[in-house]
Scaffold this active site. Structure first.
Site, PDB file in Angstrom:
ATOM      1  N   ARG A  48      42.453  31.949  26.548  1.00  0.00           N
ATOM      2  CA  ARG A  48      41.866  33.078  27.267  1.00  0.00           C
ATOM      3  C   ARG A  48      42.114  32.853  28.745  1.00  0.00           C
ATOM      4  O   ARG A  48      41.835  31.779  29.274  1.00  0.00           O
ATOM      5  CB  ARG A  48      40.356  33.163  26.994  1.00  0.00           C
ATOM      6  CG  ARG A  48      39.575  34.081  27.938  1.00  0.00           C
ATOM      7  CD  ARG A  48      39.873  35.530  27.709  1.00  0.00           C
ATOM      8  NE  ARG A  48      39.130  36.388  28.645  1.00  0.00           N
ATOM      9  CZ  ARG A  48      39.352  37.675  28.816  1.00  0.00           C
ATOM     10  NH1 ARG A  48      40.310  38.287  28.125  1.00  0.00           N
ATOM     11  NH2 ARG A  48      38.653  38.389  29.662  1.00  0.00           N
ATOM     12  N   ILE A  49      42.673  33.863  29.415  1.00  0.00           N
ATOM     13  CA  ILE A  49      42.767  33.858  30.877  1.00  0.00           C
ATOM     14  C   ILE A  49      41.725  34.848  31.368  1.00  0.00           C
ATOM     15  O   ILE A  49      41.816  36.046  31.088  1.00  0.00           O
ATOM     16  CB  ILE A  49      44.175  34.242  31.352  1.00  0.00           C
ATOM     17  CG1 ILE A  49      45.204  33.239  30.830  1.00  0.00           C
ATOM     18  CG2 ILE A  49      44.219  34.313  32.881  1.00  0.00           C
ATOM     19  CD1 ILE A  49      46.637  33.621  31.139  1.00  0.00           C
ATOM     20  N   GLU A  52      37.414  35.819  37.370  1.00  0.00           N
ATOM     21  CA  GLU A  52      36.013  35.688  37.773  1.00  0.00           C
ATOM     22  C   GLU A  52      35.321  37.047  37.917  1.00  0.00           C
ATOM     23  O   GLU A  52      35.868  37.982  38.496  1.00  0.00           O
ATOM     24  CB  GLU A  52      35.953  34.949  39.104  1.00  0.00           C
ATOM     25  CG  GLU A  52      34.556  34.706  39.635  1.00  0.00           C
ATOM     26  CD  GLU A  52      34.577  33.906  40.924  1.00  0.00           C
ATOM     27  OE1 GLU A  52      33.634  33.140  41.147  1.00  0.00           O
ATOM     28  OE2 GLU A  52      35.550  34.044  41.699  1.00  0.00           O
ATOM     29  N   CYS A  66      32.851  41.985  31.044  1.00  0.00           N
ATOM     30  CA  CYS A  66      33.424  40.686  31.408  1.00  0.00           C
ATOM     31  C   CYS A  66      32.618  39.522  30.848  1.00  0.00           C
ATOM     32  O   CYS A  66      33.175  38.580  30.282  1.00  0.00           O
ATOM     33  CB  CYS A  66      33.540  40.564  32.921  1.00  0.00           C
ATOM     34  SG  CYS A  66      34.509  41.870  33.689  1.00  0.00           S
ATOM     35  N   GLY A  91      36.508  40.859  41.082  1.00  0.00           N
ATOM     36  CA  GLY A  91      36.682  42.293  41.305  1.00  0.00           C
ATOM     37  C   GLY A  91      38.118  42.761  41.151  1.00  0.00           C
ATOM     38  O   GLY A  91      38.594  43.576  41.940  1.00  0.00           O
ATOM     39  N   ARG A  92      38.822  42.238  40.131  1.00  0.00           N
ATOM     40  CA  ARG A  92      40.254  42.529  39.947  1.00  0.00           C
ATOM     41  C   ARG A  92      41.062  42.165  41.196  1.00  0.00           C
ATOM     42  O   ARG A  92      42.033  42.816  41.546  1.00  0.00           O
ATOM     43  CB  ARG A  92      40.485  43.993  39.575  1.00  0.00           C
ATOM     44  CG  ARG A  92      39.957  44.365  38.204  1.00  0.00           C
ATOM     45  CD  ARG A  92      40.303  45.792  37.834  1.00  0.00           C
ATOM     46  NE  ARG A  92      39.648  46.163  36.572  1.00  0.00           N
ATOM     47  CZ  ARG A  92      39.236  47.394  36.283  1.00  0.00           C
ATOM     48  NH1 ARG A  92      39.428  48.384  37.135  1.00  0.00           N
ATOM     49  NH2 ARG A  92      38.644  47.647  35.141  1.00  0.00           N
ATOM     50  N   THR A 112      36.502  53.285  38.357  1.00  0.00           N
ATOM     51  CA  THR A 112      36.891  52.040  39.018  1.00  0.00           C
ATOM     52  C   THR A 112      38.241  52.146  39.714  1.00  0.00           C
ATOM     53  O   THR A 112      38.444  51.588  40.795  1.00  0.00           O
ATOM     54  CB  THR A 112      36.928  50.884  38.001  1.00  0.00           C
ATOM     55  OG1 THR A 112      37.738  51.267  36.879  1.00  0.00           O
ATOM     56  CG2 THR A 112      35.543  50.539  37.514  1.00  0.00           C
ATOM     57  N   ASP A 124      44.408  47.348  40.395  1.00  0.00           N
ATOM     58  CA  ASP A 124      44.268  45.967  39.941  1.00  0.00           C
ATOM     59  C   ASP A 124      45.139  45.089  40.836  1.00  0.00           C
ATOM     60  O   ASP A 124      46.366  45.182  40.800  1.00  0.00           O
ATOM     61  CB  ASP A 124      44.685  45.840  38.473  1.00  0.00           C
ATOM     62  CG  ASP A 124      44.338  44.500  37.858  1.00  0.00           C
ATOM     63  OD1 ASP A 124      44.082  43.537  38.615  1.00  0.00           O
ATOM     64  OD2 ASP A 124      44.329  44.404  36.621  1.00  0.00           O
ATOM     65  N   ARG A 126      45.186  41.752  40.787  1.00  0.00           N
ATOM     66  CA  ARG A 126      45.333  40.405  40.246  1.00  0.00           C
ATOM     67  C   ARG A 126      46.792  40.033  39.975  1.00  0.00           C
ATOM     68  O   ARG A 126      47.631  40.900  39.764  1.00  0.00           O
ATOM     69  CB  ARG A 126      44.555  40.279  38.933  1.00  0.00           C
ATOM     70  CG  ARG A 126      43.057  40.361  39.103  1.00  0.00           C
ATOM     71  CD  ARG A 126      42.354  40.357  37.777  1.00  0.00           C
ATOM     72  NE  ARG A 126      42.630  41.571  37.006  1.00  0.00           N
ATOM     73  CZ  ARG A 126      42.136  41.809  35.801  1.00  0.00           C
ATOM     74  NH1 ARG A 126      41.357  40.920  35.218  1.00  0.00           N
ATOM     75  NH2 ARG A 126      42.420  42.937  35.176  1.00  0.00           N
ATOM     76  N   LYS A 152      48.426  41.458  31.457  1.00  0.00           N
ATOM     77  CA  LYS A 152      48.336  40.006  31.284  1.00  0.00           C
ATOM     78  C   LYS A 152      49.394  39.526  30.294  1.00  0.00           C
ATOM     79  O   LYS A 152      50.060  38.508  30.520  1.00  0.00           O
ATOM     80  CB  LYS A 152      46.929  39.656  30.790  1.00  0.00           C
ATOM     81  CG  LYS A 152      46.535  38.208  30.939  1.00  0.00           C
ATOM     82  CD  LYS A 152      45.083  37.998  30.489  1.00  0.00           C
ATOM     83  CE  LYS A 152      44.097  38.714  31.389  1.00  0.00           C
ATOM     84  NZ  LYS A 152      42.687  38.465  30.957  1.00  0.00           N
TER      85      LYS A 152
END
Length: 197
Positions: A48-49, A52, A66, A91-92, A112, A124, A126, A152
């Site tokens: 799992r990645i 936070e 989450c 927060g992405r 969002t 996003d 990330r 991902k």
């Protein structure tokens, strides 16, 4: 990642080894790997990645899923062995303060994606380069991935990681996160079954 350190971490989900990977820009906020059992790179590792989410992971916020995903992943890995990578991408990737600003905009009717864009961010922000470096550190290139996020999956595959199985993490919606989950599914392509609208 020469300054990586590890230690024993007993948890409610089982006994793990915790690894700290200090980042170059902010070494005081390291990315973390929790490892259960002996990792055998010749076999796919249950992975799992998780990015936070203070509000969900710690405070049990119902505005997202989450915390539920984190707990379910720790339960899976605690039972079967594997690895959880915890990335400091609150927060992405926009940070906690901006995330709370986005919350406020969502209270005014935005979803969002709209809220992040209104604040000047991508939907996003990330990336998964740090996760790929951590997987290389452990010599892992085959995984069974706990995720709903196609971005991902693509990032890992582009980084040379073979995903043998995708394991979904799906939970019933509630009145506070129904729109959030719908936005993830319809605007961000997350692999979440349709809920009532």
């Amino acid at each position: 990642m020469n300054s990586t350190v590890s230690a024993f971490l007993p948890t409610n989900y089982g006994d793990f080894q915790i690894f700290s990977f200090p980042g170059e820009q902010d070494p005081e906020l390291p990315d973390i790997a929790l490892v259960k059992g002996d990792l055998d790179p010749s076999n796919p590792v249950l992975l799992r990645i998780h990015s936070e989410c203070l509000t969900g992971d710690v405070f049990g916020s119902q505005r997202c899923d989450c915390g539920q995903q984190l707990q379910a992943a720790l339960h899976f890995i605690g039972n079967k062995g594997g690895m959880l990578i915890y990335l400091r991408q609150e927060g992405r990737g926009i940070g906690l303060h901006a995330k709370i600003e986005a919350y406020k905009k969502q209270e005014g009717g935005m979803d969002t994606v709209q809220a992040n864009t209104e604040l000047g961010f991508k939907p996003d922000e990330r990336n998964y380069e740090s996760a790929l470096k951590m997987l290389r550190f452990f010599g892992i290139d085959k995984v069974n991935l706990l995720t709903n996020n196609p971005k991902k999956i693509a990032a890992l595959e582009e980084g040379g990681v073979c995903i043998l199985e995708r394991i979904p993490l799906v939970f019933p919606s509630n009145p506070f996160n129904d729109k959030y989950l719908k936005t993830k599914r319809e605007k961000m392509g997350h692999l979440i079954p349709k809920t009532k609208d």
